[in-house]
Design a protein around this motif. Structure first.
Motif, short mmCIF file in Angstrom:
data_model
loop_
_atom_site.label_atom_id
_atom_site.label_comp_id
_atom_site.label_asym_id
_atom_site.label_seq_id
_atom_site.Cartn_x
_atom_site.Cartn_y
_atom_site.Cartn_z
N ASN A 123 0.93 -1.26 0.32
CA ASN A 123 0.04 0.38 -0.30
C ASN A 123 0.49 1.32 -0.04
N ALA A 124 2.10 1.29 0.40
CA ALA A 124 2.91 2.27 0.63
C ALA A 124 3.63 3.12 -0.67
N PHE A 125 3.42 1.64 -1.19
CA PHE A 125 3.95 1.62 -2.54
C PHE A 125 3.42 2.31 -3.25
N LYS A 126 1.84 2.22 -3.63
CA LYS A 126 1.15 2.41 -4.77
C LYS A 126 0.20 3.73 -4.00
N LYS A 127 0.32 3.77 -2.20
CA LYS A 127 0.04 5.12 -1.43
C LYS A 127 1.06 6.55 -2.24
N HIS A 128 2.31 6.04 -2.32
CA HIS A 128 3.48 7.80 -2.51
C HIS A 128 3.67 7.18 -4.32
N ASP A 129 3.18 6.82 -5.32
CA ASP A 129 3.13 6.27 -6.45
C ASP A 129 4.76 5.96 -6.83
N VAL A 130 4.91 5.32 -5.89
CA VAL A 130 7.14 5.12 -5.94
C VAL A 130 7.05 4.77 -8.03
N GLY A 131 7.59 5.04 -8.68
CA GLY A 131 7.90 5.23 -10.40
C GLY A 131 8.61 4.65 -10.17
N ASP A 132 10.45 4.97 -9.47
CA ASP A 132 11.20 4.29 -10.19
C ASP A 132 11.53 2.03 -8.95
N THR A 133 11.01 1.72 -9.72
CA THR A 133 10.69 0.24 -9.03
C THR A 133 12.37 -0.83 -9.15
N LYS A 134 13.51 -0.21 -9.95
CA LYS A 134 14.85 -0.42 -9.78
C LYS A 134 14.89 -1.61 -8.94
N GLY A 135 15.41 -2.40 -8.44
CA GLY A 135 15.44 -3.59 -7.64
C GLY A 135 14.88 -3.86 -7.12
N VAL A 136 13.57 -4.24 -6.81
CA VAL A 136 12.49 -4.74 -6.59
C VAL A 136 12.93 -6.11 -6.53
N GLU A 137 13.33 -6.50 -7.89
CA GLU A 137 13.33 -8.01 -8.20
C GLU A 137 14.79 -8.28 -7.41
N LEU A 138 15.18 -8.03 -6.48
CA LEU A 138 16.36 -8.04 -5.89
C LEU A 138 15.94 -9.15 -5.33
N LEU A 139 14.43 -9.31 -4.25
CA LEU A 139 13.59 -9.09 -2.60
C LEU A 139 13.25 -11.25 -3.57
N LEU A 140 13.32 -11.45 -4.72
CA LEU A 140 13.40 -12.73 -5.19
C LEU A 140 14.37 -13.02 -4.83
N GLU A 141 15.91 -12.71 -4.57
CA GLU A 141 17.22 -13.68 -3.96
C GLU A 141 16.71 -13.96 -2.62
N SER A 142 15.75 -13.60 -2.11
CA SER A 142 15.99 -13.79 -0.20
C SER A 142 16.12 -15.39 -0.26
N GLN A 143 16.94 -15.46 1.05
CA GLN A 143 16.58 -16.81 1.49
C GLN A 143 15.06 -16.89 2.59
N ASN A 144 14.31 -15.72 2.64
CA ASN A 144 13.71 -15.46 3.44
C ASN A 144 12.19 -15.67 2.42
N THR A 145 12.01 -16.98 2.14
CA THR A 145 10.13 -16.74 1.52
C THR A 145 9.17 -15.65 1.86
#
Length: 213
Positions: free
Chosen positions: A144-166
Motif C-alpha cells: 500500500n505504501a508503494f501505491k500511496k506514494h506512487d513510486v515510479g522507480d521500481t529498480k531493485g524490486v527483483e532483488l527481493l526474489l533472491e532472499s532466503q526469507n520466503t
C-alpha cells in the motif's frame, strides 16, 4: 506561515517580529503550526509544497521532528518519522532505515512506509537479509505504501526474489503483480524454474501467468 506560502513573504521578514518570537518559543503554538504545515503539505504540491518545506526548515520545526526521531518512546519516534517523511527530509533516510529494523511492529511499519516515500525501492531492498517472517499485515502495508506514494522507480524490486526469507520473496512477487511490473517477468520466470519451496514456486507461477496473459 500563510503569508510566506501564498503571498511570497520571506521568512527573514518575520523571524525578528516580536509576536513571532513569542509564538515560536511556545510549545503549543509550535505543535499547532507543525500540524498545519503537515496538513497543508498533504494537499498541495509544486511551488506551494516547496515553500512549506522551506518554512519547516527555516523556522526550526524540523529540529522538533529530529528530536522526536531520537525519542525512546516508540509513539513519539513514529510521529517524528511521519513528519520528516511528509516534508521530504531525505537526509534522514539512513536513520529511518535503521529504525525500520525495530522489533516493534507499528514502529517498523511506520519507518518502512517513510523509507519507501523517501527512497522508493531503496527503502525495502535491505529486507533481502531480514531473518524473521514478515506477516500478511506488514506485507499489505508495504504494498500500500508503494501505491500511496506512487513510486515510479521500481529498480531493485527483483532483488527481493533472491532472499532466503520466503516471506520477503512473497513481498517481491506481490509488488511485481500489484504494480504490473511486466519488465520483471524474466526474474519471476527464473524463480519459477529455480525455486525449491513449493509455496514460492506456486506464487511465482501465479504472478507469471497474471503478467503474461
Amino acid at each position: 506561515m500563510f503569508s510566506i506560502v501564498f503571498q511570497d513573504l520571506t521568512f527573514s521578514a518575520i523571524k525578528e517580529d516580536n509576536d513571532y518570537k513569542i509564538l515560536s518559543r511556545n510549545t503549543f503554538s509550535r505543535e499547532v503550526t507543525m500540524e498545519s504545515i503537515i496538513d497543508l503539505h498533504k494537499n498541495y504540491d509544486g511551488v506551494y509544497s516547496q515553500k512549506l518545506e522551506q518554512f519547516y526548515k527555516e523556522s526550526g520545526l524540523i529540529n522538533d521532528s529530529l528530536k522526536r526521531l531520537k525519542s525512546l518512546k516508540w509513539e513519539i519516534k513514529c510521529k517524528g518519522i511521519t513528519e520528516l517523511a511528509e516534508m521530504n527530509v531525505t537526509e534522514t533516510f539512513d536513520s529511518i532505515i535503521t529504525i525500520s529494523k525495530s522489533r516493534n511492529k507499528t514502529l517498523k511499519i511506520t519507518a518502512l512506509n517513510a523509507a519507501i516515500k523517501l527512497g522508493g525501492t531503496k527503502g525495502i531492498v535491505h529486507l533481502t537479509e531480514y531473518p524473521f517472517p514478515i506477516d500478511e499485515w506488514m506485507q499489505i502495508n508495504i504494498i500500500n505504501a508503494f501505491k500511496k506514494h506512487d513510486v515510479g522507480d521500481t529498480k531493485g524490486v527483483e532483488l527481493l526474489l533472491e532472499s532466503q526469507n520466503t516471506t520477503v520473496i512473497s513481498i517481491g512477487l506481490k509488488l511485481i503483480k500489484e504494480l504490473k511490473l511486466t519488465q520483471k517477468v524474466s526474474y519471476v520466470a527464473q524463480l519459477v524454474n529455480n525455486a525449491t519451496n513449493t509455496q514460492v514456486k506456486y506464487e511465482a507461477q501465479n504472478v507469471l501467468q497474471t503478467l503474461t496473459i
